[in-house]
Enzyme design. Structure first.
Site, short mmCIF file in Angstrom:
data_model
loop_
_atom_site.label_atom_id
_atom_site.label_comp_id
_atom_site.label_asym_id
_atom_site.label_seq_id
_atom_site.Cartn_x
_atom_site.Cartn_y
_atom_site.Cartn_z
N PHE A 156 -3.33 37.52 12.45
CA PHE A 156 -2.88 38.87 13.03
C PHE A 156 -2.03 39.56 12.17
O PHE A 156 -2.03 40.76 12.24
CB PHE A 156 -1.87 38.50 14.31
CG PHE A 156 -0.42 38.01 13.59
CD1 PHE A 156 0.60 38.79 13.41
CD2 PHE A 156 0.03 36.60 13.66
CE1 PHE A 156 1.92 38.51 12.81
CE2 PHE A 156 1.06 36.19 13.28
CZ PHE A 156 2.04 37.27 12.83
N GLU A 183 -7.12 37.72 18.01
CA GLU A 183 -6.87 38.47 19.44
C GLU A 183 -5.60 39.19 19.72
O GLU A 183 -5.63 39.88 20.59
CB GLU A 183 -7.15 37.22 20.42
CG GLU A 183 -5.99 36.04 20.72
CD GLU A 183 -6.30 35.04 19.49
OE1 GLU A 183 -6.89 35.21 18.48
OE2 GLU A 183 -5.92 33.74 19.93
N ARG A 184 -4.80 39.01 18.73
CA ARG A 184 -3.57 39.76 19.11
C ARG A 184 -3.38 41.03 18.16
O ARG A 184 -2.91 42.04 18.77
CB ARG A 184 -2.28 39.05 18.28
CG ARG A 184 -2.12 37.75 19.14
CD ARG A 184 -0.83 36.93 18.55
NE ARG A 184 -1.22 35.86 17.77
CZ ARG A 184 -0.47 35.24 17.16
NH1 ARG A 184 0.84 35.18 17.29
NH2 ARG A 184 -0.95 34.17 16.45
N CYS A 288 1.75 36.12 4.24
CA CYS A 288 1.52 34.46 3.72
C CYS A 288 2.20 34.41 2.31
O CYS A 288 2.29 33.29 1.79
CB CYS A 288 0.13 34.21 3.92
SG CYS A 288 -0.75 35.15 2.67
P1 NAD Z 1 -3.42 31.31 13.71
O1 NAD Z 1 -3.77 29.94 12.90
O2 NAD Z 1 -2.62 31.26 14.78
O3 NAD Z 1 -4.78 32.18 13.88
C1 NAD Z 1 -5.87 32.38 12.93
C2 NAD Z 1 -7.12 32.61 13.73
O4 NAD Z 1 -7.56 31.35 14.42
C3 NAD Z 1 -7.17 33.80 14.87
O5 NAD Z 1 -8.31 34.42 14.85
C4 NAD Z 1 -7.24 32.67 16.10
O6 NAD Z 1 -7.74 33.18 17.35
C5 NAD Z 1 -7.88 31.52 15.73
N1 NAD Z 1 -7.25 30.25 16.42
C6 NAD Z 1 -5.88 30.25 16.81
N2 NAD Z 1 -5.71 28.88 17.29
C7 NAD Z 1 -6.84 28.30 17.22
C8 NAD Z 1 -7.25 26.73 17.62
N3 NAD Z 1 -6.29 26.08 18.17
N4 NAD Z 1 -8.65 26.69 17.22
C9 NAD Z 1 -9.55 27.45 16.80
N5 NAD Z 1 -9.12 28.69 16.37
C10 NAD Z 1 -7.85 29.09 16.71
O7 NAD Z 1 -2.54 32.07 12.62
P2 NAD Z 1 -1.80 33.65 12.97
O8 NAD Z 1 -0.65 33.41 13.77
O9 NAD Z 1 -2.87 34.60 13.47
O10 NAD Z 1 -1.46 34.01 11.54
C11 NAD Z 1 -0.41 33.44 10.79
C12 NAD Z 1 -0.57 32.24 9.75
O11 NAD Z 1 -1.68 32.71 9.05
C13 NAD Z 1 0.58 31.86 8.94
O12 NAD Z 1 0.71 30.54 8.97
C14 NAD Z 1 0.15 32.65 7.64
O13 NAD Z 1 0.93 31.97 6.77
C15 NAD Z 1 -1.25 32.44 7.75
N6 NAD Z 1 -1.88 33.17 6.62
C16 NAD Z 1 -2.07 32.60 5.53
C17 NAD Z 1 -2.83 33.60 4.41
C18 NAD Z 1 -3.29 32.98 3.25
O14 NAD Z 1 -4.11 33.69 2.44
N7 NAD Z 1 -2.88 31.70 2.98
C19 NAD Z 1 -2.75 34.91 4.77
C20 NAD Z 1 -2.34 35.24 6.09
C21 NAD Z 1 -1.99 34.69 6.96
#
Ligand code: NAD
Length: 496
Positions: A156, A183-184, A288
């Site tokens: 998101f 989805e958010r 991140c």
């Molecule tokens: P999230 O893990 O909740 O969701 C990411 C994606 O995974 C979404 O598309 C979501 O629909 C899907 N998802 C969520 N739960 C799932 C599950 N149980 N099984 C399968 N798919 C699932 O992450 P978020 O809250 O959207 O984003 C924030 C996180 O992303 C933070 O931890 C941040 O550090 C990380 N991030 C990392 C980078 C990097 O480059 N390392 C960059 C941006 C964000």
């Protein structure tokens, strides 16, 4: 050309060049985190809808793969122009659904566009290599070929930029692509795909499907998907990596972070304060690469503690669309609760709350998920916060007597997304660059985000895989290498 603007009530998917109404039985509201108002409804696709998108991409692949690279990049040139033209509109959508300020949203889109520009270099970047006479009269070549259908699953916090870490490279190298955005924040990609549609890209080459866990699982299990790119939290990154690998897919999975910055006493303190404040509190700490722990060394402790508390307390928090606002809300009410309870936990476990952002209310936006900048001083090493990704506007301060002790904090961290040093010493900077255990290093930089022609690195629990997003790594990730060893008998050429 004009593009339909929101509000949109029920979001469609984009499959095989068509905006397609979803038959999903489950729908969720997309909510503006500053106002609490619903912006749209998003379908949560099931395996059947995922299958439609993947089949469309698979059908488009043979023809797209045969399209010369020079022709494959033409829609990307058009996309660049359209993104430039519509940058303000797309940035407003990012602010509305994600909460970051308009300036941050525009900066994000600049990074998205940069990736489109770099991918336009594919005719050069995708080239292989060769050597004549590996044995007498025998030549050898390495050529790169696209994989087939590839998919990306994105988070998101950068709704406009992160999908573009993958999409331009994937299609320019000749693959066809399925995107599942968070989805958010699905509205940004809805808009971007309306622009993509105007580029003349053949149907089925890019597909957009909305959903959550069930959609991700269906992508991970689909036999026609060759590679998965994922960005999100560490537990989900690990899960996606394992399941993709178990199904024989190539995977690059970027996870969460807990980024440290070390401030040496010889740093330019006013520059360091400004930059670290932007890094820790920009995008409400939901980057991140946000600095999460500041380690002061020696005499830097007192000056930095006072100056960062002062800078953070002056930040204007509010709706990112409003003039002068420097920090927006966190993404959901649940996220606000989580961040506030982690501040409480830090306090209970021995940290002093130097600046307390809990209970923030912004007038006119009572339903917004606001948490003011927060500073926790002296978080003990034993606290659970030491290795917990807070993902909100909270900066922890810890102290070290030497650079060695400072580096030990980084060694102990389970994450390795970014580490930064503030100093005026070249040799300290070199040592830090050499020894710091993280994939993205900043020297007097607060958000060391690699340009699109460098890999977006990440170590330890911040990345699972070997080839990163962006730049040359992308080309390696999205192509198979084929090696050809070739001999032609001399007599044949003598016939002519
Ligand atoms: P999230 O893990 O909740 O969701 C990411 C994606 O995974 C979404 O598309 C979501 O629909 C899907 N998802 C969520 N739960 C799932 C599950 N149980 N099984 C399968 N798919 C699932 O992450 P978020 O809250 O959207 O984003 C924030 C996180 O992303 C933070 O931890 C941040 O550090 C990380 N991030 C990392 C980078 C990097 O480059 N390392 C960059 C941006 C964000």
């Amino acid at each position: 050309m004009s593009v339909a603007a929101p509000p949109i009530t029920k979001l469609p998917n984009y499959i095989n060049g068509q905006w397609t109404d979803s038959r999903a039985t489950e729908w969720r509201d997309v909510t503006n985190p500053a106002t609490g108002e619903a912006l749209a409804q998003i379908p949560l696709a099931d395996a059947n809808e995922i299958n439609q998108a993947v089949e469309a991409a698979a059908a488009a692949f043979p023809e797209w793969r045969r399209t010369p690279p020079e022709d494959r990049i033409q829609p990307l040139f058009k996309l660049k122009m359209l993104l430039e033209e519509h940058l303000d509109s797309i940035a407003r959508i990012i602010t509305q659904e994600n909460g970051k300020t308009l300036a941050e949203a525009k900066a994000e889109m600049r990074r998205a566009i940069e990736n489109v520009e770099v991918a336009c270099g594919i005719p050069t970047m995708m080239q292989g290599y060769n050597l004549e006479d590996v044995a007498r009269g025998i030549d050898e070549f390495m050529i790169r070929q696209p994989l087939g259908v590839v998919a990306a699953i994105t988070p998101f916090n950068f709704p406009g930029m992160i999908p573009f870490w993958f999409l331009p490279y994937a299609i320019a190298t000749g693959n066809t692509f399925v995107l599942k955005p968070s989805e958010r924040v699905p509205l940004t990609m809805r808009y971007a795909f309306e622009l993509l549609e105007q580029t003349g890209i053949p149907k089925g080459v890019v597909n957009l499907i909305n959903g959550s866990k069930a959609a991700v699982d269906a992508l991970l299990d689909h036999p026609k998907i060759r590679a998965i790119s994922f960005v999100g939290s560490t537990p989900v990154a690990k899960y996606v990596y394992a399941r993709a690998a178990a199904n024989g897919k190539r995977a690059q999975c970027q996870g969460g972070a807990k980024n440290h910055v070390i401030i040496l006493p010889d740093a330019d303190m006013s520059m360091a304060t400004q930059i670290i404040s932007d890094s820790a509190f920009g995008c409400a700490g939901q980057r991140c690469l946000a600095v999460s722990v500041a380690v002061t060394v020696g005499e830097a402790q007192k000056t930095f503690r006072d100056s960062i508390a002062d800078a953070a307390s002056r930040l204007k928090v509010g709706n990112g669309l409003d003039e002068g606002v420097q920090m927006g809300p966190v993404i959901t009410p649940q996220s606000k609760d989580r961040v506030e309870s982690l501040i409480g936990l830090g306090e209970k476990q021995g940290a002093k709350v130097l600046l307390d952002g809990r209970g923030t209310k912004i007038s006119k936006y009572e339903k917004g998920n606001f948490v003011n900048p927060t500073i926790l001083d002296g978080v003990p090493a034993s606290s659970e916060l030491t290795d917990t990704e807070i993902f909100g506007p909270v900066l922890s301060l810890v102290h070290a007597n030497t650079l060695d002790e400072g580096l030990a904090f980084l060694e102990r961290s389970a994450y390795g997304n970014q580490a930064s040093l503030f100093t005026s010493s070249g040799s300290a900077a070199r040592r830090f660059r050499y020894e710091a255990p993280a994939g993205n290093i900043g020297i007097n930089i607060g958000v060391a985000a690699p340009m699109a022609y460098f890999p977006f690195s990440g170590w330890k629990n911040s990345f699972f895989g070997d080839l990163h997003g962006q730049g040359r790594d992308s080309i390696e990730f999205y192509t198979d290498k084929k090696v050809v060893v070739e001999r032609w008998a001399k007599e044949h050429s003598r016939k002519f």
